[in-house]
Design a protein around this motif. Structure first.
Motif, PDB file in Angstrom:
ATOM      1  N   LEU A  58       0.841  -1.197   0.000  1.00 54.55           N
ATOM      2  CA  LEU A  58       0.000   0.000   0.000  1.00 54.55           C
ATOM      3  C   LEU A  58       0.877   1.248   0.000  1.00 54.55           C
ATOM      4  N   LEU A  59       0.651   2.123  -0.957  1.00 53.49           N
ATOM      5  CA  LEU A  59       1.354   3.404  -1.014  1.00 53.49           C
ATOM      6  C   LEU A  59       0.340   4.516  -0.791  1.00 53.49           C
ATOM      7  N   CYS A  60       0.573   5.336   0.234  1.00 51.67           N
ATOM      8  CA  CYS A  60      -0.372   6.405   0.575  1.00 51.67           C
ATOM      9  C   CYS A  60      -0.097   7.645  -0.280  1.00 51.67           C
ATOM     10  N   ILE A  61      -1.114   8.064  -1.031  1.00 53.73           N
ATOM     11  CA  ILE A  61      -1.044   9.289  -1.829  1.00 53.73           C
ATOM     12  C   ILE A  61      -1.672  10.447  -1.068  1.00 53.73           C
ATOM     13  N   ARG A  62      -2.865  10.211  -0.513  1.00 55.78           N
ATOM     14  CA  ARG A  62      -3.547  11.208   0.329  1.00 55.78           C
ATOM     15  C   ARG A  62      -4.186  10.489   1.510  1.00 55.78           C
ATOM     16  N   GLN A  63      -4.275  11.185   2.634  1.00 56.60           N
ATOM     17  CA  GLN A  63      -4.921  10.622   3.802  1.00 56.60           C
ATOM     18  C   GLN A  63      -6.146  11.461   4.162  1.00 56.60           C
ATOM     19  N   ALA A  64      -7.130  10.802   4.758  1.00 54.16           N
ATOM     20  CA  ALA A  64      -8.340  11.506   5.192  1.00 54.16           C
ATOM     21  C   ALA A  64      -8.003  12.489   6.314  1.00 54.16           C
ATOM     22  N   ARG A  65      -8.878  13.458   6.509  1.00 52.54           N
ATOM     23  CA  ARG A  65      -8.677  14.420   7.591  1.00 52.54           C
ATOM     24  C   ARG A  65      -8.663  13.709   8.945  1.00 52.54           C
ATOM     25  N   THR A  66      -9.616  12.773   9.108  1.00 49.29           N
ATOM     26  CA  THR A  66      -9.671  11.954  10.319  1.00 49.29           C
ATOM     27  C   THR A  66     -10.000  10.523   9.917  1.00 49.29           C
ATOM     28  N   GLY A  67      -9.681   9.568  10.784  1.00 51.19           N
ATOM     29  CA  GLY A  67      -9.995   8.170  10.500  1.00 51.19           C
ATOM     30  C   GLY A  67      -9.062   7.577   9.461  1.00 51.19           C
ATOM     31  N   GLY A  68      -9.475   6.430   8.914  1.00 50.83           N
ATOM     32  CA  GLY A  68      -8.673   5.770   7.893  1.00 50.83           C
ATOM     33  C   GLY A  68      -7.397   5.140   8.421  1.00 50.83           C
ATOM     34  N   GLU A  69      -7.362   4.835   9.728  1.00 55.39           N
ATOM     35  CA  GLU A  69      -6.169   4.190  10.278  1.00 55.39           C
ATOM     36  C   GLU A  69      -6.120   2.719   9.864  1.00 55.39           C
ATOM     37  N   ASN A  70      -4.937   2.189   9.838  1.00 55.71           N
ATOM     38  CA  ASN A  70      -4.730   0.762   9.597  1.00 55.71           C
ATOM     39  C   ASN A  70      -4.295   0.084  10.887  1.00 55.71           C
ATOM     40  N   TYR A  71      -4.648  -1.189  11.014  1.00 58.14           N
ATOM     41  CA  TYR A  71      -4.281  -1.963  12.192  1.00 58.14           C
ATOM     42  C   TYR A  71      -3.611  -3.239  11.723  1.00 58.14           C
ATOM     43  N   LEU A  72      -2.488  -3.565  12.332  1.00 59.52           N
ATOM     44  CA  LEU A  72      -1.746  -4.774  11.991  1.00 59.52           C
ATOM     45  C   LEU A  72      -1.623  -5.669  13.208  1.00 59.52           C
ATOM     46  N   ALA A  73      -1.671  -6.979  12.990  1.00 63.60           N
ATOM     47  CA  ALA A  73      -1.480  -7.940  14.077  1.00 63.60           C
ATOM     48  C   ALA A  73      -0.769  -9.165  13.530  1.00 63.60           C
ATOM     49  N   SER A  74       0.123  -9.713  14.337  1.00 62.12           N
ATOM     50  CA  SER A  74       0.845 -10.920  13.957  1.00 62.12           C
ATOM     51  C   SER A  74      -0.066 -12.130  14.086  1.00 62.12           C
ATOM     52  N   ALA A  75      -0.275 -12.834  12.988  1.00 59.96           N
ATOM     53  CA  ALA A  75      -1.096 -14.052  13.020  1.00 59.96           C
ATOM     54  C   ALA A  75      -0.441 -15.110  13.889  1.00 59.96           C
ATOM     55  N   MET A  76       0.873 -15.146  13.894  1.00 59.60           N
ATOM     56  CA  MET A  76       1.578 -16.141  14.691  1.00 59.60           C
ATOM     57  C   MET A  76       1.418 -15.866  16.183  1.00 59.60           C
ATOM     58  N   THR A  77       1.426 -14.581  16.562  1.00 57.23           N
ATOM     59  CA  THR A  77       1.199 -14.245  17.972  1.00 57.23           C
ATOM     60  C   THR A  77      -0.213 -14.627  18.390  1.00 57.23           C
ATOM     61  N   ILE A  78      -1.184 -14.356  17.529  1.00 58.01           N
ATOM     62  CA  ILE A  78      -2.562 -14.739  17.835  1.00 58.01           C
ATOM     63  C   ILE A  78      -2.662 -16.248  18.004  1.00 58.01           C
ATOM     64  N   TYR A  79      -2.034 -16.984  17.097  1.00 56.87           N
ATOM     65  CA  TYR A  79      -2.016 -18.445  17.189  1.00 56.87           C
ATOM     66  C   TYR A  79      -1.370 -18.907  18.487  1.00 56.87           C
ATOM     67  N   ASN A  80      -0.217 -18.332  18.824  1.00 60.32           N
ATOM     68  CA  ASN A  80       0.482 -18.716  20.053  1.00 60.32           C
ATOM     69  C   ASN A  80      -0.341 -18.417  21.296  1.00 60.32           C
ATOM     70  N   GLU A  81      -0.977 -17.239  21.307  1.00 55.88           N
ATOM     71  CA  GLU A  81      -1.795 -16.851  22.458  1.00 55.88           C
ATOM     72  C   GLU A  81      -2.995 -17.785  22.615  1.00 55.88           C
ATOM     73  N   MET A  82      -3.646 -18.096  21.503  1.00 50.63           N
ATOM     74  CA  MET A  82      -4.808 -18.962  21.566  1.00 50.63           C
ATOM     75  C   MET A  82      -4.410 -20.391  21.926  1.00 50.63           C
ATOM     76  N   ARG A  83      -3.260 -20.811  21.453  1.00 48.95           N
ATOM     77  CA  ARG A  83      -2.794 -22.158  21.781  1.00 48.95           C
ATOM     78  C   ARG A  83      -2.529 -22.307  23.276  1.00 48.95           C
ATOM     79  N   GLN A  84      -2.132 -21.203  23.922  1.00 43.11           N
ATOM     80  CA  GLN A  84      -1.891 -21.223  25.364  1.00 43.11           C
ATOM     81  C   GLN A  84      -3.196 -21.141  26.162  1.00 43.11           C
ATOM     82  N   SER A  85      -4.114 -20.287  25.721  1.00 44.13           N
ATOM     83  CA  SER A  85      -5.338 -20.051  26.502  1.00 44.13           C
ATOM     84  C   SER A  85      -6.480 -20.990  26.133  1.00 44.13           C
ATOM     85  N   HIS A  86      -6.572 -21.374  24.856  1.00 44.96           N
ATOM     86  CA  HIS A  86      -7.666 -22.229  24.373  1.00 44.96           C
ATOM     87  C   HIS A  86      -7.111 -23.239  23.372  1.00 44.96           C
TER      88      HIS A  86
END
Length: 383
Positions: free
Chosen positions: A171-199
């Motif tokens: 993704l290359l950002c050309i213009r950003q909105a005045r507000t909002g439009g944030e992106n969120y990233l999460a490691s799938a491996m961390t989610i897997y590891n956490e779930m493997r420990q708790s459930h």
């Protein structure tokens, strides 16, 4: 019809422990410690980009042979290594998007992606938004409507954590909105590891094949949400496509534990991930096999706050091998390391790194039409 869903991964405790401690299993601000997170392009690298734009604009440069990225190509080789064997996400800053037209930036952007791999088609211009008709290899991500049910229109909707059907998402950002439009990233491996420990019992269910809404025959297929192959992790998930599959009577039903697991995935992801706001000139690249991404909504307005990102999907030259099973081949088309795979109609006779220029077969057109109606307008149009 009830279909038995099977597990495709059976790893030893030692292999699981190795995955739990690898670089791609990061949490939150740990991503900021990467050399190629918030990497500021050097003056030489910016000069090379601008020189490439000038050469691309030259009428005699038909085959792009005059484009040179001497220093930048070395940086992007290290970026590719970070994406495949490091944290799986990079953020480069300082692409000179404010000095050139959208068309000029799009050309050089695609050329830069080709330094790291092979772009694959994202859509056919006959089937997607009218503003996506310049090329099948770059999508202009911008809001055209505030309602995602308007057929053929891109919206400003928020998206949950998901992956796209490609090895790398750029993704290359050309213009950003005045507000909002944030992106969120999460490691799938961390989610897997956490779930493997708790459930652990629920985590095990997500290693089995689950149903996905699909553009091919019958409009559904099955695929494991998580898989570990030859010591490497891979994931593929979109809550919308899993939910739509459940509206097709012939598709397998999710188990209760799988439903719980999909809810836990989002909950854990929001806890262990990181929110970012791209600014003009920011270049975000993620490895779809190990990183989930999402976005928040934003107000639609014209002018300098008309949010615009250029997206390219590509297969890195150093991409991982996927399991040689029917479900993976149906979903990706190709499973060999480094071979172009995924994208729009991955099993089409035309390879995924080539544009589709001929009309689809009657069968392909039929299932694709039902898929697009379901994608834009919901269950009543996919039955």
């Amino acid at each position: 019809m009830k279909t038995e869903l099977k597990a495709v991964s059976n790893q030893s405790n030692q292999e699981l422990a190795t995955l739990a401690n690898c670089a791609a299993a990061w949490k939150g601000d740990e991503l900021l410690n990467s050399t190629y997170w918030n990497y500021q392009l050097t003056s030489v690298e910016v000069w090379e980009i601008e020189a490439a734009i000038r050469n691309l604009n030259h009428p005699q440069n038909i085959d792009n042979s005059d484009i040179q990225f001497n220093q930048f190509s070395k940086t992007l080789a290290k970026v590719s290594e970070e994406l495949e064997n490091g944290k799986g996400a990079v953020l480069l800053k300082g692409v000179p998007v404010d000095r050139y037209s959208e068309a000029e930036i799009a050309k050089v952007y695609l050329a830069m992606c080709k330094l790291m791999g092979t772009p694959i088609r994202e859509s056919n211009s006959d089937f997607d938004s009218p503003r996506r008709n310049q090329t099948q290899f770059i999508t202009y991500i911008r809001a055209e409507a505030a309602d995602s049910t308007q057929e053929g229109k891109q919206s400003n909707d928020a998206f949950k954590l998901h992956t796209d059907r490609c090895d790398a998402n750029s993704l290359l950002c050309i213009r950003q909105a005045r507000t909002g439009g944030e992106n969120y990233l999460a490691s799938a491996m961390t989610i897997y590891n956490e779930m493997r420990q708790s459930h652990p019992d629920i985590a095990e269910e997500l290693l089995k094949e689950i149903p996905f809404f699909f553009e091919g025959e019958n409009n559904w297929t099955t695929y494991p949400l998580w898989c570990i192959h030859k010591g490497k992790f891979t994931t593929q998930y979109s809550s919308a496509y899993v939910s739509l599959s459940q509206l097709i009577p012939e598709a397998p039903r999710l188990t209760e534990k799988q439903k719980q697991g999909l809810e836990l995935l989002q909950e854990i992801g929001l806890r262990v991930g990181i929110k970012i706001r791209l600014e003009p000139g920011d270049w975000l690249i993620t490895n779809n096999h190990v990183i989930y991404h999402s976005r928040t909504s934003w107000p639609i307005e014209p002018g300098q706050y008309d949010r615009l990102l250029l997206r390219t999907w590509y297969t890195p030259f150093n991409s991982r091998e996927l399991p040689d099973t029917q479900s993976f081949k149906t979903f990706w088309g190709e499973v060999e390391a480094g071979k172009p795979k995924g994208g729009f109609l991955p099993n089409h006779p035309t390879p995924p790194d080539q544009p589709i220029t001929e009309p689809l077969s009657e069968t392909d057109a039929y299932w694709l039409a039902k898929y697009m109606k379901g994608r834009w307008r919901g269950v009543d149009n996919i039955k």
